[in-house]
Structure formats: C-alpha cells, structure tokens
Design an enzyme around this catalytic site. Sequence first.
Site, PDB file in Angstrom:
ATOM      1  N   VAL A  55     -33.234 -72.456  45.406  1.00 57.63           N
ATOM      2  CA  VAL A  55     -34.573 -71.952  45.952  1.00 57.63           C
ATOM      3  C   VAL A  55     -35.163 -70.964  45.025  1.00 57.63           C
ATOM      4  CG1 VAL A  55     -32.779 -70.316  46.817  1.00 57.63           C
ATOM      5  CG2 VAL A  55     -35.361 -71.519  48.221  1.00 57.63           C
ATOM      6  N   SER A  59     -32.976 -74.225  38.000  1.00 52.45           N
ATOM      7  CA  SER A  59     -31.029 -74.383  38.130  1.00 52.45           C
ATOM      8  C   SER A  59     -31.265 -74.808  39.023  1.00 52.45           C
ATOM      9  CB  SER A  59     -30.808 -73.185  38.470  1.00 52.45           C
ATOM     10  OG  SER A  59     -30.561 -72.677  39.858  1.00 52.45           O
ATOM     11  N   CYS A 108     -22.953 -66.882  29.742  1.00 52.52           N
ATOM     12  CA  CYS A 108     -24.465 -67.838  29.823  1.00 52.52           C
ATOM     13  C   CYS A 108     -25.447 -68.068  29.301  1.00 52.52           C
ATOM     14  CB  CYS A 108     -23.647 -69.057  30.961  1.00 52.52           C
ATOM     15  SG  CYS A 108     -24.599 -69.500  31.289  1.00 52.52           S
ATOM     16  N   CYS A 119     -20.454 -71.839  38.496  1.00 50.55           N
ATOM     17  CA  CYS A 119     -20.673 -73.519  38.135  1.00 50.55           C
ATOM     18  C   CYS A 119     -19.385 -74.102  37.648  1.00 50.55           C
ATOM     19  CB  CYS A 119     -21.636 -73.753  37.545  1.00 50.55           C
ATOM     20  SG  CYS A 119     -21.777 -73.318  35.602  1.00 50.55           S
ATOM     21  N   SER A 151     -35.197 -70.125  41.116  1.00 48.48           N
ATOM     22  CA  SER A 151     -36.029 -70.804  40.147  1.00 48.48           C
ATOM     23  C   SER A 151     -37.202 -71.735  40.697  1.00 48.48           C
ATOM     24  CB  SER A 151     -35.036 -70.779  39.514  1.00 48.48           C
ATOM     25  OG  SER A 151     -34.107 -72.040  39.811  1.00 48.48           O
TER      26      SER A 151
END
Length: 381
Positions: A31, A28, A120, A217, A33
Amino acid sequence: MALDSETKLNSLGFAKPPSETRVVVAMSGGVDSSVVAAKLADEGYDVVGVTLQLYDHGAALAKKGACCAGIDIHDARRVAEEKGFPHYVLDYENIFQETVIDEFADSYLAGATPVPCIRCNERVKFKDLLETAKDLDADCMATGHYIQRMIGENGPELHSASDARRDQSYFLFSTTPEQLDYLRFPLGHLPNKDATRALAAEYGLSVADKPDSQDICFVPNGDYASVIEKLRPGAAEPGEIVDHEGNVRGQHNGVIHYTIGQRRGLGIGGLSEPLYVVKLDVDAKQVIVGPKEMLSTRTIPVREINWLGDEPFDSREEWHVAVKVRSTRPPREAIIRPLGPDTAEVELLTPEEGVSPGQACVFYDTDSSRIFGGGWIWRGY
C-alpha cells in the site's frame, strides 16, 4: 505551460511543471509505494513504476504476501493500470542473491545477527535501481519509505518520519549524500499509517486494505534457521551449551538456532537464575550462556560508517549524539569517537543489553529529527 521565475518549485523540488518531471517510483506491491505512485500520478507527474523481482517466486524461500513476491508484482502492475502510468518488472534475482542473501547466510553462520533489509536498500534499491531510474531519464526516484528528506543549509538532509512508530531510519542509515540528492520520500510527513490507507482509499486503489508484510521477504514466518539450512546445507551442526565459566549445561542442534539475548528454548533445566545467550562461538560450535548482566554493553565498535553530517566525520575527536542499536529500541545518548574516516568507538551513556555483531548502530541528532548516518556493529578487539 512553462514556469516563470516567480513560480515556486513543484512538490518534488524542481522548477518545472509536474508534467515535465519524470519520477521513477519503486513499487513493492504494498500500500505504501502504491500510494506514492498514485499520489504523484494524480498530481500530474510523469510517473514510471518499477518493481523488482528479487528471488525465484516458485522456490521454497518465497512466501505469499512477502515484499516482491509474485502476488506483489501483480498488485503493483494492477495499480499502474488503474492510474494509467507505465510499469516495468526488472529481474534483479542474481544481484539480490549475491549481495543480500549470500551475505545474510554467511553472517548468520559467523554468529552475527544480520539485517538484510539494510543491505537490500543499500546495494539493490538505492544503487542498481537508482541507476536504472537515471537511465530512464528520471529527474528523481520516489519510494514508500517512512523517512523524510529535508533541505538544510548544506543541501539535502535525512530526517526521521513524523510517525515514530513507522519510522524506517534504522534501515536507511547507509543512504549516501549523492543518493539522498536524487531520492524522494513522499510519505515521511504523514501522521500515521491510517493516513496512508485513507489516501489509498481516496485514490481507489485495489491494495487499500492489503496487510503490511511483517517478515524479511525471503524468510518464511521469521524462521531464519530453516532458510540458512536450505542455503548452506549442513550448517546446523550440534555442539555444547556452556556457561561463562566453561561448564557444560546442555547440547544444541546448531548455533544458527540461537541469537544474542535469547532466554527461551535453551533446554537447560534446574537453574537457580535465568540464563541468556551472551555469546556464540561458531568455531567451537558453542552457545555461551550467562546471567542477564553479562548482556550489558557500554562500548561498541562500529565500522563501514556512512556519515551524513555537515563536517567530515573524523574532523572531531568526539560527536555527542543519540544512537539506536536495534530497530525496535529508542535512540540512547552516546559519544562517538572516530578512529578513522569510517570506523569508530561508540560509548553509550546508559548500557544496552543484547548488542549484537551484525546489527546497525544509527546516529541521531539529540536536538532535532536529523539522522547523521551510522555503521555496522562488529566484534572489535
């Protein structure tokens, strides 16, 4: 070098060297991922980083610092360059619009309180992206979610993260057994977020001090109503605020500005007791208010259930579990009574306040960290 029969499985559960194990990491740009990708690359795995472009980054809906915004794609690419593995950006904008954003808007307009992050994960990341990972001949897909995958007597099980404050099980209840077989969650066992940031610093990642994204988001600053108005022009039609006895208490400028359990910002003066939003009547354009005790709920209808137990869901008359009806609340003891393979009535042993259609009801084992899946709360009868 080939592994012999005495060699243990590698850290991702495969009987072959890490260098022969391809793993797609869903990146994404944050930090979490990034640490997953760096950790697996450092351990010698054949890492392929993939970042999804989920919406038009120049549109008003996007905001700097949100998950999968323009700067995040840049950050993910930079981490891949730093650690020396390939990175791809996939345009999933249309899929995200059709399967997440449109449903979010329509659910909100229907008086529900949707959770788009669950959709999502369910419809984009763990469906289309997972299939893309398989197309890339990956052995598995890894993410930065704080949840654990453990191997039980009957195969992979979903378990809460070690750090209850970071646990994301509420948002991942719809992960199917088939998806769980393919997914890996390398951060779920860590004691806290500080441990993740320490790993980021250890790997020398440029995102080590990057703040966490807080909002959905595509919802700037948590302002749901303004996003709905952009997506569905004319949605904010005025109407009446009425009490539970039908008395008009005031006017509102759109049902979309209110949520179940809301107390502040109602614009009602001269009250002898506090009033809360207890119901939203979209058809009548009414916001119904009442005393706090009207928010208490003991029986919850649930549908679209994803069951992760070892026995078929409707093989018993009752399941005694703990359930979570909002992401910010702890699990509470409950009895699930199946009405079919994917519908049920949930009885809370202790009433909950502000249970809202559109939220998830997630099932937890009362004796372990295991998650038995969950479903969606709806209006019911």
